[in-house]
Design a protein around this motif. Structure first.
Motif, short mmCIF file in Angstrom:
data_model
loop_
_atom_site.label_atom_id
_atom_site.label_comp_id
_atom_site.label_asym_id
_atom_site.label_seq_id
_atom_site.Cartn_x
_atom_site.Cartn_y
_atom_site.Cartn_z
N PRO A 167 0.89 -1.32 -0.16
CA PRO A 167 0.02 -0.19 -0.01
C PRO A 167 0.81 1.35 -0.01
CG PRO A 167 0.07 -1.00 2.20
CD PRO A 167 0.58 -2.07 1.33
N ALA A 168 2.22 1.09 0.26
CA ALA A 168 3.01 2.24 0.41
C ALA A 168 3.49 2.57 -0.93
CB ALA A 168 4.05 2.21 1.36
N TYR A 169 3.15 1.84 -1.92
CA TYR A 169 3.42 2.09 -3.47
C TYR A 169 2.56 2.67 -4.13
CZ TYR A 169 5.75 1.56 -7.90
OH TYR A 169 6.33 1.80 -9.22
N TYR A 170 2.76 4.11 -4.55
CA TYR A 170 1.75 4.57 -5.30
C TYR A 170 2.20 5.26 -6.60
CZ TYR A 170 4.28 8.67 -3.59
OH TYR A 170 5.36 9.55 -3.28
N LEU A 171 3.35 4.92 -6.89
CA LEU A 171 3.87 5.72 -8.11
C LEU A 171 3.38 5.48 -9.45
CD1 LEU A 171 7.54 5.70 -6.88
CD2 LEU A 171 6.00 7.67 -6.85
N MET A 172 2.77 4.05 -9.61
CA MET A 172 2.12 3.85 -10.80
C MET A 172 0.90 2.82 -10.55
SD MET A 172 4.96 2.79 -13.74
CE MET A 172 5.97 1.84 -12.68
N TRP A 173 -0.11 3.32 -11.13
CA TRP A 173 -1.38 2.56 -11.02
C TRP A 173 -1.57 1.73 -12.17
CZ3 TRP A 173 -6.89 4.50 -12.25
CH2 TRP A 173 -7.80 3.27 -11.70
N ARG A 174 -1.68 0.37 -12.09
CA ARG A 174 -1.61 -0.63 -13.22
C ARG A 174 -3.12 -0.71 -13.54
NH1 ARG A 174 3.17 -2.85 -14.74
NH2 ARG A 174 1.80 -3.73 -16.44
N THR A 175 -4.16 -0.26 -13.11
CA THR A 175 -5.57 -0.54 -13.36
C THR A 175 -5.87 -2.01 -12.86
OG1 THR A 175 -5.37 -1.20 -15.65
CG2 THR A 175 -5.29 1.21 -14.98
N ASP A 176 -7.11 -2.50 -13.23
CA ASP A 176 -7.69 -3.73 -13.11
C ASP A 176 -7.24 -4.65 -14.25
OD1 ASP A 176 -9.37 -2.42 -14.72
OD2 ASP A 176 -11.06 -2.89 -13.75
N MET A 177 -6.58 -4.20 -15.29
CA MET A 177 -6.16 -4.94 -16.40
C MET A 177 -4.65 -4.59 -16.53
SD MET A 177 -8.87 -4.70 -19.46
CE MET A 177 -10.68 -4.87 -18.91
N PRO A 178 -3.70 -5.02 -15.69
CA PRO A 178 -2.27 -4.86 -15.60
C PRO A 178 -1.40 -5.32 -16.72
CG PRO A 178 -2.61 -6.51 -14.10
CD PRO A 178 -4.17 -5.93 -14.71
N GLY A 179 -1.95 -6.33 -17.56
CA GLY A 179 -1.27 -6.84 -18.44
C GLY A 179 -0.03 -7.92 -17.93
N LYS A 180 1.09 -8.06 -18.56
CA LYS A 180 2.08 -9.08 -18.03
C LYS A 180 3.03 -8.11 -17.12
CE LYS A 180 2.30 -11.41 -22.49
NZ LYS A 180 3.28 -11.92 -23.59
N VAL A 181 2.88 -8.73 -16.05
CA VAL A 181 3.78 -7.98 -14.79
C VAL A 181 4.57 -9.18 -14.34
CG1 VAL A 181 3.39 -6.78 -12.48
CG2 VAL A 181 1.65 -6.59 -14.34
N GLY A 182 5.92 -8.71 -13.87
CA GLY A 182 6.63 -9.51 -13.26
C GLY A 182 6.66 -9.21 -11.62
#
Length: 579
Positions: free
Chosen positions: A354-369
């Motif tokens: 929750p402390a990470y806010y710099l990018m919002w990936r939405t509910d369709m984040p795609g390929k995420v590592g």
């Protein structure tokens, strides 16, 4: 060196003119009219520039589902953006060299306004390219798009929307726009408003920040951070956020000064702020919740407790009255229905730190590592470190300035609300959209970082003025010194200083800044446009892709439908992408 027009005591010497007293009495009114006229001119240029690129993009001949065509389209928009922007910068250069630079300030105003409009026009043109050949809006009748289209059709026909707590302004705007221009077809009309909403983003943000900053500073320190949030799918929610911050800051500044103002302008100004906030609240209310505690703190801090409590209370009272007139009914609905409205939809960002806010990936984040991305310092990346350092430096340099304090308070308010809701998420099994605070935290953090440069430049201007004005240093009153420092800080609206030391003159700085901002805004706008180029990759690129797979109301498939196939609801593979 540009000639400085005569001013000061000599210009109003006794006996110089019988109408000198009348001229001095009418000077504030004439200055206000002149400033208002220039702002209207800036607004006209900004909105015209915002519409230019989308109109040009309508003539592109390409298949928006082909990646090579998408790249060509982005390059074509970028080329037009750069050429038109360079024309405005060239006009600034000419204005500097012609007639002693008499029209340099005017050319700078118009160039800054044009760049703000062109940048959001770039994103709108990207949406035009993404939707070439289909009449449907992004996502067609699926998801939020489908609900908005349905509810707007209902309210336009005098029926209640499907959700009493959903902001009514977008629904009524879409409904009536469809009635006037699209024969009542809210689905096709929503495509128009997605494009127009994205185009209006830049001019609106620029004009909002012009309440606080001069043209180039408004573009650099207000508009540029906002482009991290620009959105052509549902542009109204992000637009409200980027407008709310400068409006609330301007309101706190006006509250601080209210103790020394006349009653009529004070009440009118308060009512104006209240009406604007009411319209923003009707458009999207979530940002008010995250910002409330911080703005209340700033208002109490800068309330004119010593100089005019009654006037300060009257200012706030007129603002509250105007707000209730505009949005009071919806506020009552929110207070009643909002207490029972629960959000149980856990998405991708609800499972991240929750402390990470710099990018919002939405509910369709795609390929995420690995997410959040691993950082260099205790898992925290360099961008986060710069943001936090910038926040601290901005508070250090601007501790007494409502511009800095109010934005910092809004940042802290959103952070606390975010952690409070997230800390109860397991117990309540509700989300309550707390991840939306990502956008407010990012925007306020970027503004504070940008304001560091603003504050440093003001300090440098004050020192140059103090060292270049012997009369002030030797015996001028402190008020005179402060006035001179303020005048020196106004980079595009005041006359150039006669004494110049250190760095080159103001004109070169303005032209250099405009060139840098042209490249920066062009690059950012291209990236934000590329986010919505149609593709089946598990991200929001699927939204315009679906629009090309939905059968038109005349029974035909859109022009570029993949394999010439379409259906009533379109490609439903997006359901498998939601996380």
């Amino acid at each position: 060196m540009r000639p400085v027009p005569p001013s000061g005591p000599a210009a109003h010497a006794p006996g110089g003119s019988k109408s000198s007293d009348a001229d001095r009495a009418g000077a504030p009114r004439n200055a206000l009219r002149s400033r208002g006229g220039l702002l209207l001119l800036e607004a006209a240029v900004a909105f015209a520039a915002a519409l230019l690129l989308p109109l040009l993009a309508r003539g592109f001949k390409l298949n928006p589902l082909n990646r090579i065509a998408q790249v060509s389209g982005l390059a074509a928009i970028q080329l037009r953006f750069a050429l038109i922007g360079l024309l405005f910068i060239g006009a600034v250069v000419l204005a500097m060299r012609l007639r002693g630079g008499r029209h340099f300030d005017l050319a700078t105003r118009l160039a800054a306004a044009a760049l703000a409009g062109l940048a959001s026009g770039f994103v709108a043109a990207g949406a035009v390219v993404a939707l070439l050949g289909t009449p449907w809006p992004m996502f067609g009748l699926n998801g939020d798009s489908g609900r908005i289209v349905e509810w707007a059709h209902a309210v336009a026909n005098g029926q209640p929307s499907g959700s009493p707590v959903y902001p009514p302004m977008p629904l009524y705007t879409l409904g009536y726009y469809a009635e006037w221009f699209r024969g009542g077809n809210t689905a096709y009309a929503f495509k128009d408003l997605q494009i127009l909403g994205a185009a209006a983003f830049g001019p609106l943000v620029y004009l909002a920040w012009r309440m606080l900053l001069s043209p180039v500073r408004a573009l650099a320190f207000g508009v540029v951070p906002a482009f991290a949030l620009i959105d052509s799918y549902k542009p109204y929610s992000q637009t409200v956020l980027v407008l709310l911050v400068p409006v609330l800051v301007a309101m706190v500044v006006a509250l601080r000064r209210s103790g020394t103002q006349g009653w009529r302008p004070l009440l009118l100004k308060g009512a104006g702020f209240g009406a604007v906030l009411g319209v923003l609240f009707l458009t999207y209310s979530g940002w008010f919740l995250w910002s409330a505690a911080g703005v209340l703190f700033a208002a109490l801090l800068y309330f004119p407790w010593k100089t005019g409590r009654l006037k300060g209370a009257a200012f706030m009272g007129s603002a509250l009255a105007a707000f209730l007139v505009v949005a009071g009914r919806y506020l009552v609905v929110m207070l009643k229905e909002g207490q029972t409205t629960k959000d149980y939809n856990f998405r991708f960002d609800n499972f991240t730190d929750p402390a990470y806010y710099l990018m919002w990936r939405t509910d369709m984040p795609g390929k995420v590592g690995d997410w959040p991305p691993p950082g260099e310092f205790g898992g925290v990346g360099l961008f986060a470190l710069v943001t936090f350092v910038g926040l601290g430096v901005a508070i250090w340099l601007g501790l007494r300035k409502p511009l800095v304090v109010t934005i910092a308070a809004m940042f802290i308010s959103a952070w606390v609300m975010r952690m409070y809701i997230a800390s109860h998420m397991y117990e309540t099994q509700t989300v309550q959209l707390y991840t939306r605070t990502n956008n407010q935290l990012l925007y306020c953090g970027l503004i504070l970082c940008a304001l560091v440069a603003h504050l440093v430049s003001l300090r440098a201007a004050e020192r140059r003025t103090a060292s270049g004005a012997p009369a002030t240093a030797e015996g001028a009153p402190p008020a005179t010194a402060a006035t001179a420092a303020t005048a020196a800080a106004a980079d595009t609206t005041s006359a150039p200083a006669v004494v110049r030391t250190g760095f080159p003159g103001r004109e070169g700085a303005v032209i250099g800044a405009l060139c840098a901002l042209l490249l920066l805004l062009g690059t950012v706008s291209s990236s934000m446009s590329d986010r919505y180029m149609p593709a089946q990759d598990g991200t929001y690129r699927i939204l315009p892709w679906v629009s090309h797979t939905i059968r038109q109301q005349d029974g035909k498939c859109p022009k570029f439908a993949p394999k010439r196939e379409c259906s009533k609801d379109g490609d439903q593979s997006w359901l498998s992408y939601i996380r």
